[in-house]
Scaffold this active site. Sequence first.
Site: not given
Length: 534
Positions: A73, A100-101, A191, A193, A248, A390
């Site tokens: 963040g 991180c944060y 990070h 991710e 969708d 998705k």
Amino acid sequence: MKNATDVTDADIAPAHQAEHQKLLIVDFGSQVTQLIARRLRELSVYCEIHPFNAVDDAFLDAFAPQAVILSGGPASVPDADSPRPPAKVFDLGVPVLGICYGQQVMMQMLGGEVLRGQGTAEFGRAFISPTDHRLELLAGWFHGTREQVWMSHGDHVSRLAPGFRPYATSEGAPFAVVADPKRRFFGMQFHPEVHHTPHGPALFQNFVQLAGFTGDWTMGAYREQAVAAIRDRVGDAQVICALSGGVDSSVAAVLIHEAIGDQLTCVFVDHGLLRKDEAAEVVGMFRDHMNLPLIHADEADLFLDRLDGVSDPETKRKIIGGLFIDVFDKHARDIGGAAFLAQGTLYPDVIESVSFSGGPSVTIKSHHNVGGLPEKMGMKLVEPLRELFKDEVRALGRELGLPERFIGRHPFPGPGLAIRCPGEITREKLAILREADAIYIDQIRRHGLYDEIWQAFVAILPVRTVGVMGDGRTYDYACALRAVTSVDGMTADYYPFTHEFLGETATRIINNVRGINRVTYDITSKPPGTIEWE
Ligand code: XMP
């Protein structure tokens, strides 16, 4: 337009009651928090993102996570009012991973120290080296002497909390990876991710494994749970669904049909702005092939007559949106009034984003809402895809037996060809556009490029140009080909076709489509352009 804040608990597919194991991601506002969820879902682990200021002790009790991840963040831990998770997160007895944060706030709360950056900031690609090889979380890492990671930090942890040890270091972060293996608390300055941390997925795999996740979040399991939840919510009421033929709404409709059969009625509003053979394909597929109760509302004349002479893009959208509601409303009344409206809302549209200027703010894309229908018609919502990303919707579509050709379809905008026909729309221009677009898409498929491209289409330009064909002069329309790569449509790059492909496509279009004598390729990225021409 329905806003996510209006959605009551009862509107939401009951994730909290679901039987699968759950991981909680506490969001501190990082730009990439959603990617954490993506990585976990890829591992068949169910997770939800919640903003830090919506997570309190009562929430933790109700959610009962099997592990917690604290996101990155923009805030700074040394600031007095910096955001914190509830201290209870560390008393749950479950593994906690701070990124991180998230690492910094964990250190601070557990008795360590964080310092503001003093020449230790790292942004972008960085390398970490191991200081201790015995951490389960890092199994599979450090085949060489270092690992590439992605950093984005100014502050850094300067003193570890009691119980923690360092396991890896980088130039700007002496404590690039820290852990208290006994309590199963882990922190990392980088990070894992993002794609720029190439072996990040292995790290998440290790984390969920040591947290005891069995990977029970599969589309097969989801299908069963969703069907039961839909039956529960709808009872014996009628449901109506606006089927566009997009992924969708198609997946939502088929899933709901599996749950409640003929209590579902789908309405396919054909506004005369569809692509070549599209109406026949959608109706054939869903009514004839999947046996879905489907009304084909052929209202081309209504829409095109009202659009006659209109050239402003937003006016076009308003007219189309308004007529769409009228037509849909009429059919809903014809079937005797439905209590529920089905929508294909996806998870990224309902994740609350963190705002530091007040309470959690809410992002929701308007085009997923059928123009304020629920309020106008007093309907409740059924949104069975609210928990899915998705690609999970695509996986569910496959699970439900939808053909690949439908599942992999490029997105198509609600106003259809109206916004690919800049300026005034005429039936003649639409007919020309349909032919050119069909050839272009066929070319893309023939060359095996369809799945590499996020969206591709032709726009017919409001200009005639001079050409020569055979021995004669022509004075016909010019068109523009558009093809982009993108992740979510928010930003996009033009697709780098070869000159051979472009030349071949232009020749095919000009030779076969009467009314076009010039083909251009749009190489604008977004921003500064947009994907559509209007
Ligand atoms: P733009 O042109 O804004 O497009 O870069 C981004 C994505 O949104 C689609 N789009 C729309 N979809 N109603 C929709 O349902 C609209 O009015 C609309 N305008 C753009 C576009 O096709 C692309 O996928």
